[in-house]
Enzyme design. Sequence first.
Site, PDB file in Angstrom:
ATOM      1  N   GLU A  35      40.628  37.961  55.484  1.00 39.48           N
ATOM      2  CA  GLU A  35      40.479  38.306  56.889  1.00 39.48           C
ATOM      3  C   GLU A  35      39.282  37.507  57.408  1.00 39.48           C
ATOM      4  OE1 GLU A  35      39.963  42.488  57.733  1.00 39.48           O
ATOM      5  OE2 GLU A  35      39.702  42.073  59.879  1.00 39.48           O
ATOM      6  N   ARG A 259      38.730  44.600  41.295  1.00 33.62           N
ATOM      7  CA  ARG A 259      37.843  43.723  42.041  1.00 33.62           C
ATOM      8  C   ARG A 259      36.598  43.425  41.218  1.00 33.62           C
ATOM      9  NH1 ARG A 259      37.950  45.400  46.972  1.00 33.62           N
ATOM     10  NH2 ARG A 259      36.048  44.461  47.715  1.00 33.62           N
ATOM     11  N   LYS A 269      31.778  42.822  52.943  1.00 34.29           N
ATOM     12  CA  LYS A 269      31.450  41.935  54.070  1.00 34.29           C
ATOM     13  C   LYS A 269      30.667  42.689  55.143  1.00 34.29           C
ATOM     14  CE  LYS A 269      35.714  40.181  54.232  1.00 34.29           C
ATOM     15  NZ  LYS A 269      36.889  39.463  54.737  1.00 34.29           N
TER      16      LYS A 269
HETATM   17  P1  ATP Z   1      35.521  43.472  52.238  1.00 32.98           P
HETATM   18  O1  ATP Z   1      35.945  44.829  51.786  1.00 32.98           O
HETATM   19  O2  ATP Z   1      34.227  43.009  51.677  1.00 32.98           O
HETATM   20  O3  ATP Z   1      35.622  43.240  53.717  1.00 32.98           O
HETATM   21  P2  ATP Z   1      38.103  42.489  51.859  1.00 32.98           P
HETATM   22  O4  ATP Z   1      38.816  42.876  50.657  1.00 32.98           O
HETATM   23  O5  ATP Z   1      38.462  43.226  53.106  1.00 32.98           O
HETATM   24  O6  ATP Z   1      36.560  42.495  51.577  1.00 32.98           O
HETATM   25  P3  ATP Z   1      39.524  40.147  52.520  1.00 32.98           P
HETATM   26  O7  ATP Z   1      39.113  39.023  53.374  1.00 32.98           O
HETATM   27  O8  ATP Z   1      40.587  41.049  53.021  1.00 32.98           O
HETATM   28  O9  ATP Z   1      38.219  40.959  52.166  1.00 32.98           O
HETATM   29  O10 ATP Z   1      39.873  39.633  51.064  1.00 32.98           O
HETATM   30  C1  ATP Z   1      40.718  38.560  50.784  1.00 32.98           C
HETATM   31  C2  ATP Z   1      41.217  38.695  49.379  1.00 32.98           C
HETATM   32  O11 ATP Z   1      40.122  38.703  48.469  1.00 32.98           O
HETATM   33  C3  ATP Z   1      41.965  39.999  49.185  1.00 32.98           C
HETATM   34  O12 ATP Z   1      43.134  39.726  48.459  1.00 32.98           O
HETATM   35  C4  ATP Z   1      41.010  40.850  48.413  1.00 32.98           C
HETATM   36  O13 ATP Z   1      41.700  41.724  47.576  1.00 32.98           O
HETATM   37  C5  ATP Z   1      40.208  39.821  47.614  1.00 32.98           C
HETATM   38  N1  ATP Z   1      38.879  40.340  47.314  1.00 32.98           N
HETATM   39  C6  ATP Z   1      37.957  40.804  48.181  1.00 32.98           C
HETATM   40  N2  ATP Z   1      36.861  41.255  47.539  1.00 32.98           N
HETATM   41  C7  ATP Z   1      37.091  41.051  46.207  1.00 32.98           C
HETATM   42  C8  ATP Z   1      36.336  41.312  45.013  1.00 32.98           C
HETATM   43  N3  ATP Z   1      35.133  41.851  45.042  1.00 32.98           N
HETATM   44  N4  ATP Z   1      36.899  40.964  43.832  1.00 32.98           N
HETATM   45  C9  ATP Z   1      38.116  40.408  43.791  1.00 32.98           C
HETATM   46  N5  ATP Z   1      38.871  40.153  44.866  1.00 32.98           N
HETATM   47  C10 ATP Z   1      38.375  40.468  46.068  1.00 32.98           C
HETATM   48 MG    MG Z   2      40.693  43.255  53.543  1.00 34.62          MG
END
Ligand code: ATP
Ligand code: MG
Length: 553
Positions: A35, A259, A269
């Site tokens: 995102e 994760r 984020k």
């Molecule tokens: P946040 O919760 O920090 O906003 P998010 O999961 O919403 O992170 P996205 O931009 O939606 O962030 O993530 C893109 C991809 O990266 C998704 O498939 C998510 O599952 C993966 N991802 C995000 N954080 C992690 C992590 N700590 N370890 C492994 N994969 C991750």
């Molecule tokens: Mg997300």
Amino acid sequence: MMSEERSLNFIEEIVEEDISTGKYGGRVLTRFPPEPNGYLHIGHAKSICLNFGLALEYGGKTNLRFDDTNPVKEDVEYVDSIKEDVKWLGFEWANELYASDYFDQLYEFAVSLIKKGLAYVDDSTAEEIAAQKGTPTEPGKGNEYRNRSLEENLRLFAEMKDGKYPDGAKVLRAKIDLASPNMHMRDPLMYRIKHAHHHRTGDKWCIYPMYDFAHGESDAIEEITHSICTLEFIPHRPLYDWFIEKLDIFPSKQYEFARLNLNYTVMSKRKLLQLVEEKHVDGWDDPRMPTISGLRRRGYTPASIRDFCERIGVAKRENMIEMALLESCIREDLNKTAWRRMAVLDPIKLIITDYPEGKTETFVGENNPEAEDGEGTRELPFSRELWIEREDFMEEPPKKFFRLAVGNMVRLKSAYIVKCEGFTKDADGNVTEVHCTHVPNSLSGNDTSGINVKGTIHWVSVPHAKTAEVRLYDRLFRVEDPSNEDGDFKEYINPNSLQILPNAYIEPDLATAIPGKGYQFIRKGYFTLDKFSTPEKLIFNRTVTLKDGWVKK
Ligand code: ATP
Ligand code: MG
């Protein structure tokens, strides 16, 4: 790097099974779906390495899909940084795609579900919907809107799209099962009204699809074979499958892995944004941030991050990875690739009293003794006055102090053996100069003195030295898991995470240091130029120390 004997992780097992049964005609298409509401962090790197790595391993492809269904928090700055970071990590996507490009198609999908009697417009407020949803042990209750006719639902949904209603007035919901033990199946929201400008679609839409409706459908539109996400999406999987089944579209499948959690930092984020906005750090790419851009500015290499992701592996259960592991990956990489240089961070003057004033000799040092060909050499000017580290001299040394103290001998790296004869102090008792004599026939590489010394110290010639600002970094937080402590996570910021040394002396060759290259400051750690470094004001960031200073007590 991938070792030959490594056993398959559970996702590789699934992919191999699917290839052998010909499930998708042997095809593998993954996607990385960020995102664009922040910069990528090391957790995203794990997902990137997994998705792109699978495609590389099985002759498939990976799409970069921006999951841009929430107009409010998203921005092109983030889109650009994400592309830069994925490329920098060394991966190439097959297609650059945006969930927002599918808004027309998603709208059509929603209409077709309404026509099948599987979606309805609900006028309830968010609070009413939450109250009617029940609890995990208690079924939810339906309301009068649930039984609206197809015609009315079609008309209202079109009116929602046409901007007839304010934010929050109505939502579109899937009609599934209000008694389902899985709360996500109790008539989840598909669309909400949001009169907001979108960074790509502008003002065309005032209704936006929810994650659960947009994500799987985007996967199906692209014909993604393996849609990999993190564990918190396990309870969403039945809904993912339900939409695909009811719409009768490409059967993408979702798989979940644990994760990455790293100690002494935060990875959400939202929290990283707070650190940036409240100026606890110098932007998203502050060298203390766990972001890809921060790690890059700090001096991490793409290879070290890929190596780290490979070493932590892919698991089904969450755990906490040690920052020390990430650090050991970059240390190992830089030990092989960094060029060796001399820099004095906390200077004190050494005078070789028996060396002629005004004389200069030029010694030569290999750039990289770890490389077979040494990767070339650089010149090391030497003279009567040198800068050495303050800690390399002691007025009253303990036993086994093999550096400078009156009467002790040390080797000056790549130069002579010297013997400490005396020192001077200022009125406050601080040592100001160390006086030595040298052994003329002890030159490195041509030493006929027969003297064995136990210590070697680094130095920089005073008249030839350049100055630089050197920034030393420590962990951003002083506790292992700041998100899990009482109170606000920011209370646990390490107040000493940045130490600035404004006046370090560096050997002259470092004035032409290459941006992005790693340098080992002998005995002091690995360093790289900061992005704000200029020829007039050189700035170096310490990437990592030579040894782990944080070993468990
Ligand atoms: P946040 O919760 O920090 O906003 P998010 O999961 O919403 O992170 P996205 O931009 O939606 O962030 O993530 C893109 C991809 O990266 C998704 O498939 C998510 O599952 C993966 N991802 C995000 N954080 C992690 C992590 N700590 N370890 C492994 N994969 C991750
Ligand atoms: Mg997300």
